[in-house]
Motif scaffolding. Structure first.
Motif, mmCIF file in Angstrom:
data_model
loop_
_atom_site.group_PDB
_atom_site.id
_atom_site.type_symbol
_atom_site.label_atom_id
_atom_site.label_comp_id
_atom_site.label_asym_id
_atom_site.label_seq_id
_atom_site.Cartn_x
_atom_site.Cartn_y
_atom_site.Cartn_z
ATOM 1 N N VAL A 43 37.541 5.884 10.429
ATOM 2 C CA VAL A 43 38.288 4.764 10.995
ATOM 3 C C VAL A 43 37.768 4.506 12.401
ATOM 4 C CG1 VAL A 43 40.548 3.836 11.576
ATOM 5 C CG2 VAL A 43 40.300 5.391 9.626
ATOM 6 N N GLY A 44 37.118 3.346 12.571
ATOM 7 C CA GLY A 44 36.472 3.018 13.832
ATOM 8 C C GLY A 44 34.971 3.113 13.671
ATOM 9 N N LEU A 45 34.302 1.954 13.633
ATOM 10 C CA LEU A 45 32.859 1.935 13.362
ATOM 11 C C LEU A 45 32.069 1.497 14.586
ATOM 12 C CD1 LEU A 45 32.967 0.444 9.757
ATOM 13 C CD2 LEU A 45 32.616 2.836 10.426
ATOM 14 N N GLY A 46 32.419 2.096 15.724
ATOM 15 C CA GLY A 46 31.592 1.954 16.909
ATOM 16 C C GLY A 46 30.408 2.899 16.798
ATOM 17 N N VAL A 47 29.860 3.290 17.931
ATOM 18 C CA VAL A 47 28.672 4.146 17.918
ATOM 19 C C VAL A 47 28.939 5.470 17.203
ATOM 20 C CG1 VAL A 47 27.079 5.435 19.379
ATOM 21 C CG2 VAL A 47 27.719 3.104 20.001
ATOM 22 N N VAL A 48 29.970 6.189 17.615
ATOM 23 C CA VAL A 48 30.231 7.517 17.055
ATOM 24 C C VAL A 48 30.629 7.427 15.587
ATOM 25 C CG1 VAL A 48 31.703 9.556 17.208
ATOM 26 C CG2 VAL A 48 30.840 8.476 19.298
ATOM 27 N N GLY A 60 26.269 14.129 1.452
ATOM 28 C CA GLY A 60 26.907 14.218 0.151
ATOM 29 C C GLY A 60 28.394 13.932 0.125
ATOM 30 N N CYS A 61 28.978 13.572 1.246
ATOM 31 C CA CYS A 61 30.405 13.238 1.263
ATOM 32 C C CYS A 61 30.616 11.810 0.745
ATOM 33 C CB CYS A 61 30.966 13.325 2.689
ATOM 34 S SG CYS A 61 30.867 14.953 3.434
ATOM 35 N N GLU A 62 31.760 11.582 0.136
ATOM 36 C CA GLU A 62 32.160 10.224 -0.215
ATOM 37 C C GLU A 62 32.793 9.597 1.021
ATOM 38 O OE1 GLU A 62 34.653 10.077 -3.639
ATOM 39 O OE2 GLU A 62 33.384 11.424 -4.811
ATOM 40 N N VAL A 63 32.186 8.543 1.519
ATOM 41 C CA VAL A 63 32.589 7.962 2.810
ATOM 42 C C VAL A 63 33.018 6.517 2.632
ATOM 43 C CG1 VAL A 63 31.847 7.389 5.163
ATOM 44 C CG2 VAL A 63 30.995 9.479 4.058
ATOM 45 N N VAL A 64 34.102 6.148 3.309
ATOM 46 C CA VAL A 64 34.512 4.762 3.457
ATOM 47 C C VAL A 64 34.644 4.496 4.949
ATOM 48 C CG1 VAL A 64 36.338 3.064 3.078
ATOM 49 C CG2 VAL A 64 35.724 4.648 1.250
ATOM 50 N N GLY A 65 34.031 3.411 5.431
ATOM 51 C CA GLY A 65 34.123 3.044 6.839
ATOM 52 C C GLY A 65 35.099 1.894 7.034
ATOM 53 N N ILE A 66 35.960 2.009 8.052
ATOM 54 C CA ILE A 66 37.007 1.016 8.285
ATOM 55 C C ILE A 66 37.030 0.638 9.763
ATOM 56 C CG2 ILE A 66 39.482 0.528 8.111
ATOM 57 C CD1 ILE A 66 39.625 2.814 6.028
ATOM 58 N N ASP A 67 37.153 -0.666 10.031
ATOM 59 C CA ASP A 67 37.291 -1.102 11.419
ATOM 60 C C ASP A 67 38.108 -2.380 11.466
ATOM 61 O OD1 ASP A 67 35.389 -0.397 14.193
ATOM 62 O OD2 ASP A 67 36.704 -2.147 14.188
ATOM 63 N N VAL A 68 38.969 -2.495 12.462
ATOM 64 C CA VAL A 68 39.799 -3.682 12.614
ATOM 65 C C VAL A 68 38.964 -4.893 13.023
ATOM 66 C CG1 VAL A 68 40.324 -3.254 15.050
ATOM 67 C CG2 VAL A 68 41.976 -4.499 13.611
ATOM 68 N N LYS A 69 37.791 -4.652 13.603
ATOM 69 C CA LYS A 69 36.891 -5.733 14.001
ATOM 70 C C LYS A 69 36.027 -6.173 12.820
ATOM 71 C CE LYS A 69 36.570 -4.150 18.806
ATOM 72 N NZ LYS A 69 35.650 -3.711 19.892
ATOM 73 N N GLU A 70 35.402 -7.341 12.984
ATOM 74 C CA GLU A 70 34.507 -7.867 11.951
ATOM 75 C C GLU A 70 33.061 -7.455 12.191
ATOM 76 O OE1 GLU A 70 35.326 -9.410 9.289
ATOM 77 O OE2 GLU A 70 37.327 -10.254 9.585
ATOM 78 N N VAL A 71 32.801 -6.693 13.249
ATOM 79 C CA VAL A 71 31.450 -6.254 13.594
ATOM 80 C C VAL A 71 31.433 -4.729 13.662
ATOM 81 C CG1 VAL A 71 30.920 -8.361 14.854
ATOM 82 C CG2 VAL A 71 31.904 -6.427 16.085
ATOM 83 N N ILE A 72 30.241 -4.151 13.744
ATOM 84 C CA ILE A 72 30.095 -2.703 13.840
ATOM 85 C C ILE A 72 29.140 -2.366 14.973
ATOM 86 C CG2 ILE A 72 30.565 -2.349 11.390
ATOM 87 C CD1 ILE A 72 27.560 -1.991 10.932
ATOM 88 N N GLY A 73 29.163 -1.103 15.394
ATOM 89 C CA GLY A 73 28.209 -0.623 16.383
ATOM 90 C C GLY A 73 28.344 -1.216 17.766
ATOM 91 N N GLY A 74 29.491 -1.813 18.077
ATOM 92 C CA GLY A 74 29.682 -2.383 19.405
ATOM 93 C C GLY A 74 28.900 -3.643 19.666
#
Length: 323
Positions: A43-48, A60-74
């Motif tokens: 939860v939170g798709l900034g840099v970290v 090998g983990c099952e990952v879902v990325g979530i962010d309240v913004k429409e962009v990623i990585g700042g």
């Protein structure tokens, strides 16, 4: 007689999530894990968040990325942001534009919901920001100025807190939470704390690098800071770039911003292979106040990633009419 405050920051975990804190991971706990979770919501798709999310996926983990913004990585450049989402979204799902809600799931798992999307995971990695460690310092007892967020009001060129004999350095400011910036701030704060006269220093060109694959990088002026009437924008997609083709990593987009009147390079944003090196090169060019014409006269070897700059610079020269 003088005080330097460098108390850093801590990860934010919302109060509504505290009931599930034993299954929520932050950067404080992540590198102490002895066993990786089988599934995780980042939860939170900034840099970290992006770096950790992509790393866990590749482990090998099952990952879902979530962010309240429409962009990623700042990113603030919409075209580069779209390219980054298209590329990284091929590795693991990205749910953007809606905040995350956490509730109890089945068999000790957590249910994470964002809009119409929902998933049950073993753990949640919270990467929604950091809070400066100032709340227990008692700054209010010395009349320290704070802004509407409760963050200290300071001069970024002197690092002085108001007109008090107090100087800040690092994450405690709530701004520029990046190691090389903290190092510069420590030098400025230390210099001024040791002298009777406070000296202002020019801060270096902003540089942000996300060590995802491909890298995401932003330097100088951000897209949302530009005047569209006075700014020329040039771009190149990495599909035909020779070195990127050789490496099998020819995905990405580079955009350069220049002043139409003077040709001075203002900034750049990119998602690209080896963008960390392009970012440094462009940051140094901005620091030297180089124009796009001067940059175009520099030698470019073949095949290297840096030669991707040539067609963009030529495009900017044509746009500016400065050729």
């Amino acid at each position: 007689d003088k005080i330097i405050v460098a108390t850093g920051s801590r990860p934010i975990v919302p109060d509504a999530w505290q009931d599930y804190r034993d299954r929520i991971i932050t950067t404080d706990e992540f590198f102490e894990l002895e066993v990786l979770p089988r599934s995780i919501a980042v939860v939170g798709l900034g840099v970290v968040g992006l770096e950790i999310g992509q790393s866990l996926h590749r482990l090998g983990c099952e990952v879902v990325g979530i962010d309240v913004k429409e962009v990623i990585g700042g990113l603030s450049d919409p075209e580069v942001a779209k390219a980054a989402i298209d590329i990284l979204g091929q590795e693991f799902p990205l749910w953007l534009g809606r905040g995350a809600e956490i509730s109890e799931g089945n068999d000790g798992r957590l249910r994470v919901t964002a809009g119409e999307n929902s998933v049950e995971v073993d753990r949640v990695f919270a990467s929604i920001g950091r809070r400066p460690n100032i709340d227990k310092l008692g700054l209010e007892t010395i009349g320290a100025p704070v802004d509407e967020r409760g963050f200290p009001v300071y001069n970024p060129n002197t690092m002085q807190l108001g007109d008090l004999p107090v100087f800040l350095a690092g994450d405690v400011t709530g701004d520029r939470m990046i190691l090389h910036e903290a190092g510069d701030e420590g030098r400025i704060a230390g210099y001024n704390a040791c002298r009777d006269k406070v000296t202002a220093f020019r801060r270096k060109t902003p540089l942000l690098i996300n060590f995802s694959d491909p890298n995401i990088c932003a330097v100088g002026a951000r897209f949302d800071e530009l005047d569209p009437d006075t700014t020329a924008i040039g771009e190149i997609k990495f599909a035909p770039v020779g070195r990127a083709l050789i490496m099998g990593k020819n995905r990405g987009l580079l955009r350069l911003y220049a002043d139409k009147a003077t040709g001075r390079l203002l900034g750049a944003a990119m998602v690209a292979p080896h963008a960390e090196h392009l970012g440094h090169l462009l940051t140094w060019c901005i620091e030297q106040n180089l124009s796009i014409q001067q940059m175009l006269r520099m030698p470019f070897y073949h095949p290297v990633i840096e030669e991707a700059l040539q067609p963009v610079l030529r495009d900017l020269v044509d746009q500016s009419g400065l050729g």
